[in-house]
Motif scaffolding. Structure first.
Motif, short mmCIF file in Angstrom:
data_model
loop_
_atom_site.label_atom_id
_atom_site.label_comp_id
_atom_site.label_asym_id
_atom_site.label_seq_id
_atom_site.Cartn_x
_atom_site.Cartn_y
_atom_site.Cartn_z
N LEU A 65 0.82 -1.22 0.00
CA LEU A 65 0.00 0.00 0.00
C LEU A 65 0.86 1.26 0.00
O LEU A 65 0.57 2.23 -0.72
N LEU A 66 1.92 1.26 0.79
CA LEU A 66 2.82 2.42 0.83
C LEU A 66 3.49 2.65 -0.52
O LEU A 66 3.61 3.79 -0.98
N PHE A 67 3.91 1.58 -1.16
CA PHE A 67 4.56 1.74 -2.47
C PHE A 67 3.55 2.13 -3.54
O PHE A 67 3.88 2.91 -4.44
N HIS A 72 3.93 3.46 -7.37
CA HIS A 72 4.21 2.16 -7.96
C HIS A 72 2.92 1.54 -8.48
O HIS A 72 1.83 2.02 -8.18
N PRO A 73 3.01 0.47 -9.27
CA PRO A 73 1.81 -0.09 -9.92
C PRO A 73 0.71 -0.48 -8.94
O PRO A 73 0.97 -0.87 -7.80
N TRP A 74 -0.53 -0.42 -9.44
CA TRP A 74 -1.71 -0.70 -8.63
C TRP A 74 -1.74 -2.12 -8.10
O TRP A 74 -2.36 -2.40 -7.07
N PHE A 75 -1.05 -3.03 -8.76
CA PHE A 75 -1.09 -4.43 -8.31
C PHE A 75 -0.04 -4.74 -7.24
O PHE A 75 0.02 -5.86 -6.74
N THR A 76 0.77 -3.76 -6.85
CA THR A 76 1.76 -3.98 -5.79
C THR A 76 1.10 -4.39 -4.48
O THR A 76 1.55 -5.35 -3.84
N PRO A 77 -0.01 -3.73 -4.04
CA PRO A 77 -0.63 -4.16 -2.78
C PRO A 77 -1.34 -5.51 -2.88
O PRO A 77 -1.82 -6.04 -1.87
#
Length: 186
Positions: A65-67, A72-77
């Motif tokens: 969520l922080l990234f 950063h890309p939406w799929f990171t979290p």
């Protein structure tokens, strides 16, 4: 409380070492490599203080969520907690016998593969990614980064991340046993 403290420490190390990439695109690999090694200590201490299934997934979610919030890309979290969950599954048998020198490095290496997530748009949406880099870092930086990212770089970096994760995990186990257990912190 442990999740918040250790997620903040983890984020600061990742973000701080990742900022070295501002110098030049190739330096980003050195910075992230250093971050993976140093965070092995952070996560080993966290796991020894939070011996619960899902602990790595929570760190993955908070940092994902922080990234995402930092561009950063939406799929990171989504992917970061899934890799953390895979690490939790590896650690599941370890919960009764303390920090395992065999299981923890593997779990941390798997969790660390989230470092690949911010680079996935190079494959999934190259035009959009390079436009974003152009706008945020400048045309010269973007050009140098495109020259660096040949077809073999991402797979090689994935292998390097995994190996660095194993080494960071071993470093974390050693530091936890040597310093934190003796002082009563672990």
């Amino acid at each position: 409380m442990n999740v918040g403290v250790f997620a903040a420490l983890y984020f600061v190390v990742v973000f701080g070492t990742g900022m070295l990439g501002i110098i030049a695109p190739w330096v980003m690999f050195l910075g992230y490599g250093l971050g993976i090694l140093l965070n092995g200590i952070v996560i080993a201490l966290y796991v020894s203080r939070t011996p619960k299934f899902g602990a790595l997934a929570l760190i993955g979610l908070v940092n994902g969520l922080l990234f995402w919030a930092t561009g950063h890309p939406w799929f990171t979290p989504i992917l970061a907690p899934l890799l953390g969950l895979a690490g939790d599954a590896i650690l599941a048998a370890r919960r009764r016998d303390g920090l395992s020198a065999k299981r923890f490095p593997l779990a941390y290496a798997v969790m660390s593969l989230w470092y690949m997530v911010p680079l996935l748009p190079i494959v999934l949406d190259p035009a959009g990614y390079w436009t974003y880099v152009d706008e945020t870092m400048g045309a010269d930086y973007s050009r140098r980064m495109q020259e660096l990212f040949q077809g073999w770089v991402l797979p090689a970096w994935a292998v390097a991340v995994f190996i660095l994760g194993l080494l960071g995990g071993l470093l974390g186990v050693r530091a936890t046993r040597r310093h934190f257990e003796r002082s009563g912190l672990a």
